[in-house]
Scaffold this motif. Structure first.
Motif, PDB file in Angstrom:
ATOM      1  N   SER A 339     -14.837  -2.464  -7.121  1.00 46.51           N
ATOM      2  CA  SER A 339     -13.507  -1.858  -7.201  1.00 46.51           C
ATOM      3  C   SER A 339     -13.066  -1.685  -8.644  1.00 46.51           C
ATOM      4  CB  SER A 339     -12.496  -2.724  -6.445  1.00 46.51           C
ATOM      5  OG  SER A 339     -12.800  -2.773  -5.068  1.00 46.51           O
ATOM      6  N   LEU A 420      -4.567   3.536 -10.807  1.00 47.18           N
ATOM      7  CA  LEU A 420      -5.060   3.775  -9.452  1.00 47.18           C
ATOM      8  C   LEU A 420      -5.342   5.249  -9.211  1.00 47.18           C
ATOM      9  CD1 LEU A 420      -2.618   1.409  -7.526  1.00 47.18           C
ATOM     10  CD2 LEU A 420      -5.035   1.003  -8.006  1.00 47.18           C
ATOM     11  N   ASN A 421      -4.495   6.113  -9.722  1.00 44.73           N
ATOM     12  CA  ASN A 421      -4.663   7.564  -9.621  1.00 44.73           C
ATOM     13  C   ASN A 421      -3.754   8.209 -10.656  1.00 44.73           C
ATOM     14  OD1 ASN A 421      -2.005   7.721  -8.383  1.00 44.73           O
ATOM     15  ND2 ASN A 421      -2.999   7.075  -6.456  1.00 44.73           N
ATOM     16  N   ILE A 436     -10.283  -2.302  -3.649  1.00 44.29           N
ATOM     17  CA  ILE A 436      -9.482  -1.086  -3.717  1.00 44.29           C
ATOM     18  C   ILE A 436     -10.308   0.031  -3.110  1.00 44.29           C
ATOM     19  CG2 ILE A 436      -8.387   0.596  -5.239  1.00 44.29           C
ATOM     20  CD1 ILE A 436      -7.787  -1.648  -7.176  1.00 44.29           C
ATOM     21  N   LYS A 438     -10.425   4.112  -1.992  1.00 46.28           N
ATOM     22  CA  LYS A 438      -9.853   5.455  -2.086  1.00 46.28           C
ATOM     23  C   LYS A 438     -10.122   6.200  -0.779  1.00 46.28           C
ATOM     24  CE  LYS A 438      -8.641   4.778  -6.376  1.00 46.28           C
ATOM     25  NZ  LYS A 438      -9.206   5.500  -7.510  1.00 46.28           N
ATOM     26  N   THR A 442      -4.805   8.572   0.045  1.00 43.22           N
ATOM     27  CA  THR A 442      -4.312   7.195   0.163  1.00 43.22           C
ATOM     28  C   THR A 442      -5.213   6.260  -0.640  1.00 43.22           C
ATOM     29  OG1 THR A 442      -3.447   7.600   2.393  1.00 43.22           O
ATOM     30  CG2 THR A 442      -3.804   5.299   1.756  1.00 43.22           C
ATOM     31  N   THR A 443      -4.597   5.428  -1.443  1.00 44.38           N
ATOM     32  CA  THR A 443      -5.322   4.353  -2.115  1.00 44.38           C
ATOM     33  C   THR A 443      -4.887   3.038  -1.494  1.00 44.38           C
ATOM     34  OG1 THR A 443      -5.435   5.587  -4.194  1.00 44.38           O
ATOM     35  CG2 THR A 443      -5.803   3.205  -4.294  1.00 44.38           C
ATOM     36  N   THR A 444      -5.848   2.340  -0.908  1.00 44.19           N
ATOM     37  CA  THR A 444      -5.537   1.076  -0.226  1.00 44.19           C
ATOM     38  C   THR A 444      -5.977  -0.094  -1.095  1.00 44.19           C
ATOM     39  OG1 THR A 444      -5.812   2.096   1.952  1.00 44.19           O
ATOM     40  CG2 THR A 444      -5.933  -0.310   1.834  1.00 44.19           C
ATOM     41  N   GLN A 502       0.585  11.157  -3.540  1.00 50.07           N
ATOM     42  CA  GLN A 502      -0.267  10.002  -3.283  1.00 50.07           C
ATOM     43  C   GLN A 502       0.462   8.917  -2.493  1.00 50.07           C
ATOM     44  OE1 GLN A 502      -3.626   9.856  -4.243  1.00 50.07           O
ATOM     45  NE2 GLN A 502      -3.209  12.025  -4.669  1.00 50.07           N
ATOM     46  N   ILE A 504       0.215   4.851  -1.596  1.00 47.12           N
ATOM     47  CA  ILE A 504      -0.361   3.548  -1.934  1.00 47.12           C
ATOM     48  C   ILE A 504      -0.100   2.622  -0.759  1.00 47.12           C
ATOM     49  CG2 ILE A 504      -0.392   1.606  -3.520  1.00 47.12           C
ATOM     50  CD1 ILE A 504      -1.352   4.218  -4.768  1.00 47.12           C
ATOM     51  N   ASP A 566      -6.920   7.576   6.251  1.00 46.14           N
ATOM     52  CA  ASP A 566      -6.077   8.126   5.196  1.00 46.14           C
ATOM     53  C   ASP A 566      -4.637   8.195   5.686  1.00 46.14           C
ATOM     54  OD1 ASP A 566      -5.085   9.417   2.953  1.00 46.14           O
ATOM     55  OD2 ASP A 566      -5.684  11.400   3.665  1.00 46.14           O
TER      56      ASP A 566
END
Length: 985
Positions: A339, A420-421, A436, A438, A442-444, A502, A504, A566
């Motif tokens: 990650s 993160l983005n 983490i 992607k 959505t970034t989880t 985005q 999160i 997502d």
């Protein structure tokens, strides 16, 4: 340098081997070629794979220890643990058992194996040899190499290089066609393995240059190195991994997890190796390879003399594919390092910057900084939990009164200023980040916290964020999650917010849930599944995600599951399953076949190998652990006789077809009663695996031969060989002139010495060793002094006069005393031993042989192998046999398996009551018994079993009773399998 590999000297291996061959050795990597550079490259800070900074998390396994039908399964388990790479040996005698006959099909189809690696999206590090070690028979050298005149292994020796080249001509194209720049999985290649002289980019002689030239000529384009990089059970050592002089990343090719002397998990393993892994991550390491991540089995006759059929290794993925506690520590470290690989593969040491971040000084600090962000590691080396305040300048409000709890031996990561983005930066994560992920928009972020732990994450955003989660505190261009982990969190606690386009998502889970969390992908889409014990194959069809779910057989409760896509979470459940596996299957109705027919006086030996003197096992191209020898004896009078011949392994002598005596062949002599006349001598020989020849250089024909070999003598009387054990020693001055002879023997100067002891404290040194050989019986014409090994060079003196000199450790030699006058008296034997590294002294037994003049036994015959285990004819019902002889025997029967209803039942053969031997199930050789581990039964790969009737054949070299053997269940390794369909819409 000499390294003694035994299970009992694990500590020695960790100290001598680690310090001498790893930390103090060259760990450079040869650069990639221009054509491969866009695909695999590196700089001093990290690896770059296909243009992306990549932390290499590698799992060691051997395709040679896994049936090819199970390759995909074992590799999938590795992938699911977050590994992105595998590391393998391409063992020579696995592909060229018999000279010139190369096998790259079935279980030996290396190309297919590497194609599956690629199919699963993994990389491969391939260690092509030609030496391997690996607790494998003969270290991987084909047995036929022992019979090539003038051949010296691992040296600039033309005969050896000739045969290496021929093997490489078949092997290397398979590997090099699958380099990453050619669409394959291979990113690194290792030439040689654990050579005493050349590691990394060191090439001390023409042998190394020959290997390099051969590989490059055949198309090696990816980076490569010699022997290995940082082998150790704790590769990070004192944590000083940064090296400004090193042009390449820090990597460990053998991070030893547990050890080959162990079966299964034991308390403390997971915690111990978890900490040692995080030390690598926290101190600037750029990757590691666990040796082993999955051990497997030594099928057939592939084990060395330290193990038998099992090579379980006590590691994360068991011999039977079951998942142990250490597997989940592997997974946790893997996903974290991957990650944050853009930090870890391009960072510098920032420990000084963050040294005061923990208020409690019991917590040690290390940190990495990079353009992608910073990682700070709180290290609690103590045995008690530490709760500490953090000192973060400008963040007193965030942290006021809040403490971070660091568990005993834990290395706890903090994250700072990680992008993160394009919309969101993770300013601080003061809760453990598991991974983490992607997922399109959505970034989880998966975080790991126990009940009552503080969830503390702060984000910076380009524009004001929005959230439906009341627990997310939103500011102008930042937001905060500041919560306590609920006491009852059977499912993940979810926090989400949106910034621009985005999303999160933060999923907070306890340790139990992160163990059951799987980050999976298919068709370019990532999914997070939590709540399942294991997730295998995936497919998407008709809007549904189809999942192969797996639960341990002994745990069949229902499961609550969440699938995260997502921007969406989908709840579902799995009902409890039934999967009762019987504990044992009785084996009855045995058939018997005498396996000692080669001892009969009238056996047809026309096809046997014939020679003047007996030849070592394998001289007839047989690769098994069993052989028969035959010769004729002409005895002139009744009495006790002693037969002397060099030997290795176990034996049984037959006179005129009748058992005469059991025989430890390494004793080199056998004393039996014989009557006057001609007799047929037959000897059954067997061994339990050859030495792996670690660190050995030189003539391979002189080490660890098995069976009978050399001159054979017989003489009335005996035994004639005895051991010398009453030794003394005194240290010598380095400048002492050895030509002056030994100092006078005086017990006030010389001290008692026990063979095997190190008198040099693992350092260079010199010493005198003395013993008095008792006066021999009148008429003794020759006395041979037999040295099995001295460590490492020896000058030999008889009665103060130099008579011989020998260089080299682990090489037998002898000194003969033939002077008649000398033999009339006790003899002073003195050795001057030179030690140049590690332990030293007389490391193996010294014997004397007084047989003198004796009659030669010549015209020997050899036939290797136990016979045809799968023969259709020649069997008799066991109950019809009046008396089973105490000689080699075959047994066979059939058994039926109960229905497993699609689940995986794990079965093993229990050789209770048997001696030494081999087992075949449905024609597949399970390997050798008795086992040397706590698990005494032999694993039967499920792919070798079939519904209904199965056959088992046993070859017991001792002819022991078969009646107590059975098929037993390994319930802890059994798995319940269920196909689950989850709607994605």
């Amino acid at each position: 340098m000499r390294i003694r590999y035994t299970i009992l000297t694990f500590i020695l291996l960790l100290t001598a081997f680690t310090s001498a061959l790893s930390q103090g050795s060259n760990d450079y990597i040869f650069p990639t070629t221009a054509v491969a550079k866009p695909y695999i490259d590196f700089d001093s800070k990290g690896f770059i794979v296909q243009g992306k900074r990549t932390f290499i998390v590698s799992a060691g396994l051997e395709y040679s220890r896994i049936p090819h039908e199970l390759w995909y399964d074992r590799l999938m388990r590795i992938k699911r643990a977050g590994f992105n790479c595998i590391e393998i040996y391409t063992i020579w005698n696995f592909h060229e058992e018999q000279e010139g006959k190369f096998n790259f099909s079935g279980d030996r189809d290396l190309g297919k194996f590497l194609d599956i690696v690629k199919q699963l999206g993994l990389y491969a590090i391939v260690r092509v040899g030609p030496y391997y070690c690996a607790e494998w028979d003969n270290g991987g050298y084909p047995i036929w190499l022992k019979f090539k005149k003038g051949l010296r292994v691992r040296e600039d020796n033309k005969p050896f290089e000739q045969y290496v080249d021929r093997f490489f001509d078949h092997l290397l194209p398979v590997v090099f066609q699958r380099q990453i720049n050619k669409g394959g999985a291979v990113i690194l290649v290792q030439l040689e393995n654990e050579h005493p002289n050349g590691w990394g980019t060191v090439m001390p002689d023409g042998y190394f240059k020959h290997l390099q030239a051969k590989a490059l000529d055949m198309g090696m384009q990816v980076p490569y190195f010699f022997s290995g990089l940082h082998h150790a059970s704790d590769p990070a050592g004192d944590g000083k991994l940064d090296d400004d002089k090193r042009p390449n990343p820090w990597f460990s090719t053998e991070f030893w997890t547990v050890w080959y002397s162990q079966y299964g998990a034991k308390p403390g393993d997971a915690e111990l190796y978890d900490r040692r892994t995080w030390k690598i991550i926290a101190h600037g390491g750029n990757g590691y390879n666990y040796y082993m991540a999955h051990g497997g089995s030594n099928f057939g006759y592939t084990n060395n003399d330290e193990d038998a059929a099992s090579y379980d290794y006590g590691t994360g993925i068991g011999q039977a594919g079951d998942l142990r506690p250490i597997y989940y520590t592997f997974k946790r470290a893997s996903w974290f390092s991957r990650s944050f690989q853009d930090v870890l593969e391009n960072s510098t040491n920032a420990s000084e910057i963050y040294k005061g971040i923990a208020a409690d000084t019991a917590v040690k600090i290390s940190a990495r900084t990079s353009p992608a962000g910073d990682l700070i590691f709180l290290d609690n080396p103590g045995a008690s939990k530490v709760s500490t305040l953090l000192n973060i300048k400008g963040d007193e409000g965030l942290l006021a009164g809040k403490k971070i709890s660091v568990q005993p031996k834990e290395i706890y990561p903090l994250v700072h200023n990680y992008k993160l983005n394009d919309e969101v930066t993770l300013d601080w994560a003061l809760t453990r980040v598991f991974a983490i992920v992607k997922q399109v928009n959505t970034t989880t972020i998966i975080v790991d916290a126990e009940a009552g732990d503080q969830l503390l994450l702060r984000f910076n955003t380009k524009e004001k964020a929005s959230s439906a989660s009341a627990s997310v505190k939103i500011g102008n261009n930042n937001l905060l999650i500041d919560e306590q982990m609920p006491a009852t969190a059977e499912m993940p606690v979810e926090y989400t917010f949106n910034s621009g386009s985005q999303t999160i998502r933060v999923l907070a889970m306890n340790h139990t849930l992160t163990d059951k969390t799987w980050i999976v992908g298919i068709e370019g889409t990532s999914y997070i599944i939590t709540g399942l014990n294991y997730v295998g194959d995936l497919s998407v069809k008709n809007g549904q995600l189809k999942v192969t779910a797996e639960t341990p057989l002994i745990q069949n409760a229902g499961q609550k599951i969440m699938l995260y896509t997502d921007g969406k979470g989908i709840a579902f459940s799995v009902d409890a399953q039934e999967g009762n596996q019987p504990r044992t299957i009785s084996l009855t109705n045995w058939q018997y076949k005498d396996a000692s027919v080669n001892a009969a006086p009238n056996v047809n030996a026309s096809s046997w190998l014939k020679s003047k003197d007996p030849q070592p096992m394998g001289a007839d191209d047989d690769i098994t652990a069993d052989a028969w020898y035959r010769a004729s004896l002409n005895i002139t009078s009744n009495g006790k006789y002693t037969l002397q011949v060099k030997g290795g392994g176990r034996g049984q002598a037959f006179i005129d077809g009748k058992p005469a005596a059991k025989w430890k062949l390494n004793d080199n002599e056998l004393t039996i009663n014989l009557t006057k006349g001609k007799h047929n001598l037959a000897v059954f020989a067997a061994h339990d695996g050859r030495d792996k020849l670690a660190a050995y250089l030189g003539p391979i024909d002189e080490v660890d031969s098995k069976g009978l070999f050399g001159n054979a003598l017989i003489k009335k009387g005996g035994p004639f060989i005895s051991e010398l054990s009453d030794w003394y020693f005194t240290r010598a001055n380095k400048k002492y002139d050895v030509k002056q002879g030994p100092p006078a023997f005086d017990t006030s100067v010389y001290k008692k010495y026990k063979i095997g002891n190190d008198v040099f404290n693992l350092k260079e040194g010199y010493a005198w060793f003395h013993i008095t050989i008792p006066q021999q019986p009148a008429g003794t014409s020759k006395l041979a002094v037999l040295f099995k090994s001295v460590d490492e060079n020896a000058t030999v003196f008889i009665n103060g006069k130099q008579v011989a000199h020998h260089d080299g450790w682990n090489q037998p030699f002898e000194v003969n005393i033939t002077d008649a006058e000398t033999l009339k008296h006790p003899v002073d034997l003195t050795l001057f031993i030179e030690n140049y590294s590690n332990e030293g002294g007389i490391d193996q037994s010294v014997k004397i042989n007084a047989i003198g003049d004796a009659t030669a036994v010549i015209n020997w015959q050899l036939k290797g192998g136990p016979g045809d285990a799968q023969a259709v004819q020649g069997w008799t019902k066991l109950e019809a046999v009046k008396q089973v002889k105490n000689v080699p025997a075959f047994y066979r029967t059939i058994f039926s398996l109960p229905s497993s209803a699609g689940s995986t039942f794990i079965w093993r053969f229990d050789p209770d009551g048997l001696g030494h031997g081999s087992v075949w199930v449905n024609g597949h050789n399970l390997g050798r018994y008795p086992e040397k581990l706590d698990m005494k039964s032999l694993y039967i790969p499920e792919c070798w079993l079939k519904p209904g009737v199965n056959q088992v054949v046993v070859y017991d070299e001792d002819g022991n009773s078969i009646n107590k053997t059975r098929i037993v269940a390994e319930g802890a390794a059994g798995r319940l399998i269920k196909e689950i369909s989850i709607p994605l819409n």
